[in-house]
Design an enzyme around this catalytic site. Structure first.
Site, PDB file in Angstrom:
ATOM      1  N   ASP A  91     -55.916  88.265 -29.606  1.00  0.00           N
ATOM      2  CA  ASP A  91     -55.260  87.945 -28.332  1.00  0.00           C
ATOM      3  C   ASP A  91     -55.469  86.498 -27.929  1.00  0.00           C
ATOM      4  O   ASP A  91     -54.623  85.913 -27.246  1.00  0.00           O
ATOM      5  CB  ASP A  91     -55.753  88.895 -27.244  1.00  0.00           C
ATOM      6  CG  ASP A  91     -55.127  90.261 -27.449  1.00  0.00           C
ATOM      7  OD1 ASP A  91     -55.691  91.046 -28.231  1.00  0.00           O
ATOM      8  OD2 ASP A  91     -54.048  90.506 -26.882  1.00  0.00           O
ATOM      9  N   GLN A 127     -53.288 102.447 -28.756  1.00  0.00           N
ATOM     10  CA  GLN A 127     -52.273 101.642 -29.461  1.00  0.00           C
ATOM     11  C   GLN A 127     -52.243 101.945 -30.954  1.00  0.00           C
ATOM     12  O   GLN A 127     -51.182 101.902 -31.578  1.00  0.00           O
ATOM     13  CB  GLN A 127     -52.542 100.143 -29.251  1.00  0.00           C
ATOM     14  CG  GLN A 127     -52.269  99.640 -27.852  1.00  0.00           C
ATOM     15  CD  GLN A 127     -53.489  99.683 -26.968  1.00  0.00           C
ATOM     16  OE1 GLN A 127     -54.403 100.484 -27.177  1.00  0.00           O
ATOM     17  NE2 GLN A 127     -53.539  98.836 -25.965  1.00  0.00           N
ATOM     18  N   ARG A 178     -51.362  89.057 -17.064  1.00  0.00           N
ATOM     19  CA  ARG A 178     -52.548  89.509 -17.804  1.00  0.00           C
ATOM     20  C   ARG A 178     -53.357  88.265 -18.192  1.00  0.00           C
ATOM     21  O   ARG A 178     -52.768  87.224 -18.494  1.00  0.00           O
ATOM     22  CB  ARG A 178     -52.170  90.318 -19.056  1.00  0.00           C
ATOM     23  CG  ARG A 178     -51.552  91.673 -18.714  1.00  0.00           C
ATOM     24  CD  ARG A 178     -51.371  92.553 -19.942  1.00  0.00           C
ATOM     25  NE  ARG A 178     -52.638  93.103 -20.416  1.00  0.00           N
ATOM     26  CZ  ARG A 178     -52.739  93.843 -21.533  1.00  0.00           C
ATOM     27  NH1 ARG A 178     -51.667  94.077 -22.260  1.00  0.00           N
ATOM     28  NH2 ARG A 178     -53.898  94.334 -21.898  1.00  0.00           N
ATOM     29  N   ASN A 206     -60.060  90.181 -29.180  1.00  0.00           N
ATOM     30  CA  ASN A 206     -59.057  91.165 -29.598  1.00  0.00           C
ATOM     31  C   ASN A 206     -59.434  92.494 -28.948  1.00  0.00           C
ATOM     32  O   ASN A 206     -60.441  92.592 -28.233  1.00  0.00           O
ATOM     33  CB  ASN A 206     -59.009  91.275 -31.133  1.00  0.00           C
ATOM     34  CG  ASN A 206     -57.814  92.092 -31.612  1.00  0.00           C
ATOM     35  OD1 ASN A 206     -56.687  91.870 -31.154  1.00  0.00           O
ATOM     36  ND2 ASN A 206     -58.028  93.046 -32.491  1.00  0.00           N
ATOM     37  N   LYS A 207     -58.624  93.491 -29.203  1.00  0.00           N
ATOM     38  CA  LYS A 207     -58.805  94.795 -28.555  1.00  0.00           C
ATOM     39  C   LYS A 207     -60.241  95.297 -28.661  1.00  0.00           C
ATOM     40  O   LYS A 207     -60.889  95.147 -29.696  1.00  0.00           O
ATOM     41  CB  LYS A 207     -57.829  95.783 -29.205  1.00  0.00           C
ATOM     42  CG  LYS A 207     -57.840  97.173 -28.622  1.00  0.00           C
ATOM     43  CD  LYS A 207     -57.612  97.198 -27.124  1.00  0.00           C
ATOM     44  CE  LYS A 207     -56.297  96.558 -26.695  1.00  0.00           C
ATOM     45  NZ  LYS A 207     -56.203  96.356 -25.229  1.00  0.00           N
ATOM     46  N   ARG A 233     -46.492  95.068 -24.967  1.00  0.00           N
ATOM     47  CA  ARG A 233     -47.904  94.775 -25.273  1.00  0.00           C
ATOM     48  C   ARG A 233     -48.040  93.964 -26.548  1.00  0.00           C
ATOM     49  O   ARG A 233     -47.126  93.915 -27.364  1.00  0.00           O
ATOM     50  CB  ARG A 233     -48.697  96.045 -25.539  1.00  0.00           C
ATOM     51  CG  ARG A 233     -48.421  97.130 -24.642  1.00  0.00           C
ATOM     52  CD  ARG A 233     -49.119  98.351 -25.110  1.00  0.00           C
ATOM     53  NE  ARG A 233     -48.609  99.445 -24.327  1.00  0.00           N
ATOM     54  CZ  ARG A 233     -49.052 100.676 -24.397  1.00  0.00           C
ATOM     55  NH1 ARG A 233     -50.020 100.966 -25.224  1.00  0.00           N
ATOM     56  NH2 ARG A 233     -48.529 101.593 -23.638  1.00  0.00           N
ATOM     57  N   GLY A 234     -49.247  93.466 -26.746  1.00  0.00           N
ATOM     58  CA  GLY A 234     -49.522  92.664 -27.939  1.00  0.00           C
ATOM     59  C   GLY A 234     -49.210  91.219 -27.630  1.00  0.00           C
ATOM     60  O   GLY A 234     -48.151  90.885 -27.079  1.00  0.00           O
ATOM     61  N   ALA A 235     -50.133  90.333 -28.007  1.00  0.00           N
ATOM     62  CA  ALA A 235     -50.056  88.948 -27.540  1.00  0.00           C
ATOM     63  C   ALA A 235     -48.700  88.272 -27.820  1.00  0.00           C
ATOM     64  O   ALA A 235     -48.076  87.738 -26.879  1.00  0.00           O
ATOM     65  CB  ALA A 235     -51.215  88.153 -28.126  1.00  0.00           C
TER      66      ALA A 235
HETATM   67  O1  MRU Z   1     -53.730  95.515 -24.482  1.00  0.00           O
HETATM   68  P1  MRU Z   1     -52.726  95.215 -25.556  1.00  0.00           P
HETATM   69  O2  MRU Z   1     -52.070  96.456 -26.101  1.00  0.00           O
HETATM   70  O3  MRU Z   1     -51.724  94.170 -25.163  1.00  0.00           O
HETATM   71  O4  MRU Z   1     -53.628  94.632 -26.719  1.00  0.00           O
HETATM   72  C1  MRU Z   1     -53.056  94.318 -27.951  1.00  0.00           C
HETATM   73  C2  MRU Z   1     -54.055  93.804 -28.912  1.00  0.00           C
HETATM   74  O5  MRU Z   1     -55.229  93.694 -28.626  1.00  0.00           O
HETATM   75  C3  MRU Z   1     -53.563  93.358 -30.240  1.00  0.00           C
HETATM   76  O6  MRU Z   1     -54.453  93.692 -31.253  1.00  0.00           O
HETATM   77  C4  MRU Z   1     -53.396  91.843 -30.200  1.00  0.00           C
HETATM   78  O7  MRU Z   1     -52.567  91.472 -29.130  1.00  0.00           O
HETATM   79  C5  MRU Z   1     -52.855  91.309 -31.426  1.00  0.00           C
HETATM   80  S1  MRU Z   1     -51.124  91.617 -31.460  1.00  0.00           S
HETATM   81  C6  MRU Z   1     -50.401  90.902 -32.717  1.00  0.00           C
END
Ligand code: MRU
Length: 332
Positions: A227, A187, A89, A237-238, A55-57
């Protein structure tokens, strides 16, 4: 990142390539167990992105690069692989950026493993630069708020939002981090808190709804990740990021977004054009497979929200800290 493993404290990355396989931390098992999984074909790698093993961009981007690497090594149709991996995704721009990077590199006959390894290393180097630029924003004694996970797990290593925090801690600054739990996939509680514990950085988990309460009590700055950042500086973002931004502006708290250039999407003019992923109702209505919502209740589960550029004090990038109106000139 440092992590306690069966062999003692070791340096681990979120994803890497070894012996013909893509290896990654299974982020679904943290914080209870540090487990690694590995794949030798691109459809499984695409699935690991979809089901949030990784996970995470930026980590999603690196994983996608390794997926393309496997497709090339296995002699798969690269156009098909690119399409399938991009479909895993919809929101994180790094996924698309990384696949396009690999298509270009493979088109120039670069060795697939070299190309993907260098993509992952570039991300780590960018995160280190983000840490260097962001560190001075965090004064000794600062209280910092973050959301979701924008640490090493989310970026192969080091982190984006956590990079300045790690750098300030490494300089001996006394800091405290408010970590919002990040419903529904947790997360913040399960990944960010785990990372901060490995590094010995003082922090506490708070409910998502406590942002206003603690921001009013006295938080020095918010730093979180992104993201996808549109050309005008609006960003996704989240889920829960937007309300933190509005509260921060209302209460005069500086609000920073830390992200590498691979998260900036100059083909998307405005935030309204960013596709927001909706995930399953079960992520909301169940905890560990047990239904906690009333039978028959529906749930809405947007995974991200969009925050307009006007709420952003600055973007902490590998090229420095940029105001929203500077990003196209400096990065574009
Ligand atoms: O759904 P996820 O866990 O992939 O979402 C992650 C996020 O929203 C992070 O904050 C974002 O990717 C920034 S990661 C450096």
């Amino acid at each position: 990142m440092k992590a306690k493993t069966e062999k003692g404290v070791q340096d681990v990355k979120a994803v890497w390539f070894e012996d013909g396989r893509v290896v990654m931390i299974d982020q679904r098992k943290l914080p209870g167990r540090l487990e690694f999984v590995s794949f030798d074909n691109y459809p499984d790698v695409a699935e690991s992105i979809r089901n949030m093993t990784t996970r995470g961009a930026p980590s999603i981007g690196a994983t996608a690069a390794y997926g393309m690497c496997l497709a090339a090594l296995n002699g798969d149709d690269l156009d098909r692989a690119a399409k399938d991996i991009k479909a895993a995704r919809p929101t994180a721009y790094d996924l698309f950026y990384a696949v396009d990077y690999m298509v270009r590199a493979l088109g120039e006959n670069t060795d697939p493993v070299e190309a993907a390894d260098s993509y992952a290393q570039i991300i780590i180097d960018k995160c280190l630069a983000i840490g260097r630029y962001g560190e001075p924003l965090i004064k000794d004694g600062a209280k910092v708020m973050t959301h979701c996970n924008a640490g090493a797990l989310a970026t192969v290593d080091v982190g984006t939002a956590l990079a300045p925090i790690r750098a300030a801690h490494d300089k001996g600054k006394n800091i405290f981090v408010y970590v919002s739990e990040t419903r529904p996939r947790l997360q913040g509680m399960q990944l960010t808190s785990w990372e901060l514990l490995q590094e010995g950085i003082d922090h506490a988990i708070m409910p998502d709804g406590a942002s206003g309460h603690f921001l009013r009590e006295g938080v020095d700055l918010i730093i979180l990740g992104a993201d996808r950042i549109a050309a005008n500086g609006d960003f996704a973002n989240k889920i829960g990021t937007f309300e933190k931004a509005v509260l921060a502006k209302e209460l005069g708290v500086p609000f920073y977004v830390a992200a590498p250039i691979s998260t900036f999407d100059f083909n998307t003019p405005r935030g309204e054009d960013i596709k927001i992923e909706y995930r399953s109702e079960e992520e909301m209505t169940q905890i560990s497979g047990v239904r906690i919502a009333p039978e028959g209740a529906r749930a809405l589960n947007p995974s991200f929200d969009m925050t307009p550029a006007g709420y952003v004090t600055g973007f902490i990038t590998e090229k420095g800290i940029l105001a929203p109106n500077e990003i196209r000139r400096v990065l574009g």
